[in-house]
Design an enzyme around this catalytic site. Structure first.
Site, PDB file in Angstrom:
ATOM      1  N   GLU A   5       0.834  -1.204   0.000  1.00 18.25           N
ATOM      2  CA  GLU A   5       0.000   0.000   0.000  1.00 18.25           C
ATOM      3  C   GLU A   5       0.869   1.254   0.000  1.00 18.25           C
ATOM      4  OE1 GLU A   5      -3.840   1.711   2.524  1.00 18.25           O
ATOM      5  OE2 GLU A   5      -2.625   0.089   3.348  1.00 18.25           O
ATOM      6  N   CYS A  57      -5.841  -3.279   1.874  1.00 22.21           N
ATOM      7  CA  CYS A  57      -5.650  -3.395   3.322  1.00 22.21           C
ATOM      8  C   CYS A  57      -6.950  -3.489   4.111  1.00 22.21           C
ATOM      9  CB  CYS A  57      -4.786  -2.243   3.821  1.00 22.21           C
ATOM     10  SG  CYS A  57      -4.094  -2.545   5.470  1.00 22.21           S
ATOM     11  N   ASP A 116      14.013  -5.109  32.634  1.00 22.00           N
ATOM     12  CA  ASP A 116      13.637  -4.239  31.516  1.00 22.00           C
ATOM     13  C   ASP A 116      14.855  -3.842  30.681  1.00 22.00           C
ATOM     14  OD1 ASP A 116      10.937  -4.284  32.133  1.00 22.00           O
ATOM     15  OD2 ASP A 116      11.093  -2.603  33.508  1.00 22.00           O
ATOM     16  N   SER A 117      15.877  -3.290  31.333  1.00 19.77           N
ATOM     17  CA  SER A 117      17.079  -2.918  30.579  1.00 19.77           C
ATOM     18  C   SER A 117      17.786  -4.165  30.052  1.00 19.77           C
ATOM     19  CB  SER A 117      18.026  -2.083  31.435  1.00 19.77           C
ATOM     20  OG  SER A 117      18.462  -2.799  32.569  1.00 19.77           O
ATOM     21  N   LEU A 122      22.098   0.454  31.708  1.00 24.32           N
ATOM     22  CA  LEU A 122      21.873  -0.947  32.072  1.00 24.32           C
ATOM     23  C   LEU A 122      21.823  -1.055  33.596  1.00 24.32           C
ATOM     24  CD1 LEU A 122      21.562  -3.784  30.883  1.00 24.32           C
ATOM     25  CD2 LEU A 122      24.049  -4.007  30.922  1.00 24.32           C
ATOM     26  N   SER A 123      20.632  -1.306  34.132  1.00 23.90           N
ATOM     27  CA  SER A 123      20.438  -1.216  35.581  1.00 23.90           C
ATOM     28  C   SER A 123      20.654  -2.526  36.308  1.00 23.90           C
ATOM     29  CB  SER A 123      19.019  -0.730  35.865  1.00 23.90           C
ATOM     30  OG  SER A 123      18.076  -1.733  35.494  1.00 23.90           O
ATOM     31  N   GLY A 124      20.624  -3.633  35.589  1.00 21.87           N
ATOM     32  CA  GLY A 124      20.654  -4.926  36.253  1.00 21.87           C
ATOM     33  C   GLY A 124      19.280  -5.505  36.462  1.00 21.87           C
ATOM     34  N   GLY A 125      18.246  -4.782  35.982  1.00 22.81           N
ATOM     35  CA  GLY A 125      16.872  -5.280  36.061  1.00 22.81           C
ATOM     36  C   GLY A 125      16.430  -5.885  34.744  1.00 22.81           C
ATOM     37  N   LYS A 158      -9.163   3.522  -2.715  1.00 23.67           N
ATOM     38  CA  LYS A 158      -9.536   2.721  -1.550  1.00 23.67           C
ATOM     39  C   LYS A 158     -10.931   3.130  -1.085  1.00 23.67           C
ATOM     40  CE  LYS A 158      -7.490   1.227   2.862  1.00 23.67           C
ATOM     41  NZ  LYS A 158      -6.311   1.392   3.757  1.00 23.67           N
TER      42      LYS A 158
END
Length: 713
Positions: free
Chosen positions: A45, A176, A366-367, A361-364, A114
């Site tokens: 498209e 689409c 998510d990161s 980079l936190s160590g959790g 469309k």
């Protein structure tokens, strides 16, 4: 075997407003289709300007440049002797339309606008830019602009809801959203004898969405019969959406060809040989005939061109393509590994003058998930280079600032070392040795360039400045301070991390002696549930350039990390899975460790439920409470009320944060992202009317409960 046709579906990694690049990819896909013997080619498209141009679709320049690109395609020698279905915006009678242009040998046979626009208000707002062609089976004359008149040799061509009649079959196009409407155009076309239907899409990736899309596409021909070409854009074309390809060719309900969903290839063309006589046989039931004779008639635009060979030749090398034994569907964990990774690569290679990515980079988890997705990106790049993808190799050489003749990285870890930078920013009081250790081990495993530092001196400088100015020394709650002091001291750390990570992002390439300069793009790592509740500090290190996990729930991220632990051979990820989610902003004591879920007053799993009910099911406080009372039977009705009220309270007071969220990869239907996506106010009153209604219902429940107890006694 009867009369066979070879048809092609092209999925392209187009870039909004990249007219030259988009046109070249279109022409190359046509060349590939012809090389494979195809006589019909369909593309995505709005493939000429790119689907995601948004308000640029209101600019006249865009229509001019699109026509200039169409002219180039029409006259190109590789674009002759094949029926082409091309996506382009066009203006007719001063009205903007999202169109398909059906062309053949420098002739425009039909412009098909469309009819039903994608307008969910979340990801798509097509009616902001285009008008639907709300006139079924209506055709009129379109006056060609002068740029096309000399090529086509005509002044007027048909525009409207019509189909193309070739010497051997009939072909029609839908676009689409029209596939997803209850009364799709392909139904009427099929009843009118249209045997081949194309659908060009700009459909985005969303976790667990593809199986729904495939079911709808198969259903398009399971009842009606026929050949259906579905094609889709793929890649990041300039926004938070990733278009996930997966072009398909379906015949009589069976998938006979399927393209990849995630790939770094800019051009992918699939072809299939289909038997027209099989379509005619499939459509033999009398009940279909009765409906067909009553169906509205489509105008047929005739051309002597034939999609099949003139003679029926028995050729064992040209036999119909058999149905696929298995349709490829990725696990949600794989989708997280692949979709955001491809999106990150497109963003990086198309963002001028950058040297890679930077992550706090936190160590959790998510990161950790963000870092693992970047590592997945590097794995895909290395594999594409090994597979001979010259575009990926060229982009990689440029991004790594390699001198001519220097070898490209051979492993994902080696590439990570050049493109990916991480930093752990701790404090002596609040950061634990465990989180620091996890950050170091993960960065080492994936090969990232890692920096480990404490930010105590910077934090102290700010608090000392405040004390000097006000003669007041703020203290944490554990030290006897108030809630306001406790929050302010946490926010200082969070916001300083944002400032520090940008400092490192701008200067680390210089520190490492990179040729040509260029800074790093900062990655955010706040998940969708934290964004939804506002469990983040405004302008802290959740503020970044882009966020690959901002549309993914904590629940899904845990599943992804567990999957990646085995698939990517990363045992270190086990430690992240077992760790308690924490912001590490309050001092640690023998009896207290800050916990995200305790701070929020709800679990991440509960947050996901709230998010889906609020956004997808469109429920307010009362409706949400009514439903959850029935499903959360492990809680009393009043406990459910407290959780619902707590969610809406924090959603309301933190709504302003969602107006400045980092642009995130869209992966969930309830993704809040920023206020362009979640169109709700950001200044909320107390929702007392709804709460009073719930409290009234609670009193009724309690009275009924007391009456039942009395009867039992």
């Amino acid at each position: 075997m009867g009369r066979t046709v070879t048809i092609a579906a092209a999925q392209l990694n187009q870039w909004a407003l990249d007219f030259e690049g988009n046109t070249n990819r279109i022409i190359e896909s046509i060349r590939i289709a012809k090389e494979r013997g195809a006589t019909l080619r369909c593309g995505p498209e709005l493939e000429i300007p790119g689907y995601g141009c948004q308000d640029h679709f209101l600019e006249s320049d865009l229509y001019l440049h699109s026509l200039e690109c169409l002219a180039k395609i029409l006259v190109h020698p590789d674009c002759q002797d094949i029926l082409l279905d091309i996506g382009i915006p066009m203006m007719h009678r001063n009205v903007r339309f999202n169109c398909r242009v059906i062309c053949l040998n420098k002739q425009i046979l039909l412009i098909r606008p469309k009819m039903f626009l994608a307008d969910d208000g979340y990801n798509y707002r097509e009616s902001r830019w285009f008008t639907p062609w709300n006139r079924p089976q209506h055709v009129e004359e379109y006056y060609l602009p002068r740029i096309l008149q000399d090529i086509v040799g005509r002044v007027k061509v048909p525009i409207g809801d019509a189909v193309i009649s070739t010497a051997d079959t009939c072909f029609g196009a839908e676009t689409c959203e029209e596939l997803f409407t209850p009364q799709s155009p392909h139904i009427g076309m099929s009843l009118n004898g249209v045997e081949i239907i194309t659908n060009s899409s700009g459909s985005h990736h969303q976790l667990r969405k593809l199986d729904t899309r495939i079911a709808l596409i198969r259903e398009a021909t399971r009842k009606c019969g026929g050949i259906y070409l579905y094609t889709n854009q793929r890649g990041c074309d300039g926004d938070r959406l990733y278009y996930d390809g997966c072009a398909m060719i379906i015949m009589n309900g069976d998938v006979v060809a399927q393209a990849s969903q995630f790939s770094l290839n800019d051009i992918e063309v699939i072809t299939a040989i289909c038997d027209l006589e099989s379509v005619r046989s499939f459509r033999s039931p009398p009940s279909r005939g009765l409906q067909a004779i009553q169906a509205p008639t489509y105008q047929r635009i005739e051309t002597p061109f034939s999609l099949s060979p003139k003679e029926r030749i028995m050729d064992r090398d040209h036999k119909p393509t058999p149905p696929l034994e298995k349709i490829r569907l990725h696990l949600p964990e794989e989708e997280i590994a692949l979709g955001p990774a491809c999106w990150l690569w497109d963003y990086l290679r198309r963002c001028g003058g950058v040297a890679g990515y930077m992550l706090a980079l936190s160590g959790g988890i998510d990161s950790c998930s963000t870092a693992t997705i970047v590592f997945s990106m590097c794995r895909l790049v290395i594999q594409a280079i090994k597979d001979g993808n010259e575009q990926v190799a060229s982009d990689c050489r440029r991004l790594c600032a390699l001198e001519d003749g220097a070898e490209l990285p051979k492993t994902a870890e080696e590439l990570c070392g050049k493109l990916f930078h991480t930093a752990y920013m701790g404090t002596k009081a609040a950061s634990s040795p465990e989180t620091r250790k996890r950050a170091v081990e993960l960065s080492k495993r994936i090969g990232a360039y890692h920096t480990d530092l404490n930010i105590d001196t910077v934090v102290k400088a700010l608090t000392d400045m405040f004390t000097l100015a006000t003669n007041f020394m703020p203290r944490f709650r554990s030290q006897g301070g108030s809630g306001a002091e406790n929050l302010a001291l946490q926010n200082i750390q969070a916001r300083l991390r944002m400032v520090i990570i940008y400092l490192f992002a701008q200067l680390l390439p210089t520190v490492r002696g990179r040729r040509g300069g260029g800074g790093l793009l900062v990655l955010g790592s706040a998940n969708v549930d934290e964004c939804l509740r506002g469990y983040l500090t405004k302008y802290d290190c959740s503020s970044a350039d882009i966020n690959p996990i901002g549309g993914i729930s904590k629940t899904d991220l845990k599943r992804f990390i567990k999957w990646a632990q085995t698939e990517f051979d990363m045992p270190v990820l086990e430690e992240f899975l077992n760790a308690t989610p924490t912001a590490e902003l309050e001092p640690l004591t023998e009896t207290y460790v800050q916990s995200d879920e305790v701070d929020m007053g709800m679990t991440y799993d509960e947050l996901s439920v709230f998010g889906r009910l609020r956004k997808i099911d469109k429920l307010g406080p009362f409706g949400m409470w009514e439903l959850l009372v029935q499903t959360w039977t492990h809680l009393s009705p009043s406990q459910v009320y407290e959780k619902v009220r707590r969610f809406f309270y924090y959603y309301g007071i933190n709504r302003h944060k969602q107006t400045v969220l980092t642009p995130s990869y869209h992966a969930e239907q309830y993704s809040p992202d920023d206020n362009r996506f979640d169109l709700r106010p950001f200044l909320y009153p107390p929702l007392n009317f709804a709460y009073q209604k719930i409290e009234s219902a609670l009193r009724l429940i309690e009275r009924n409960g007391e009456q039942k107890e009395g009867k039992t006694e």
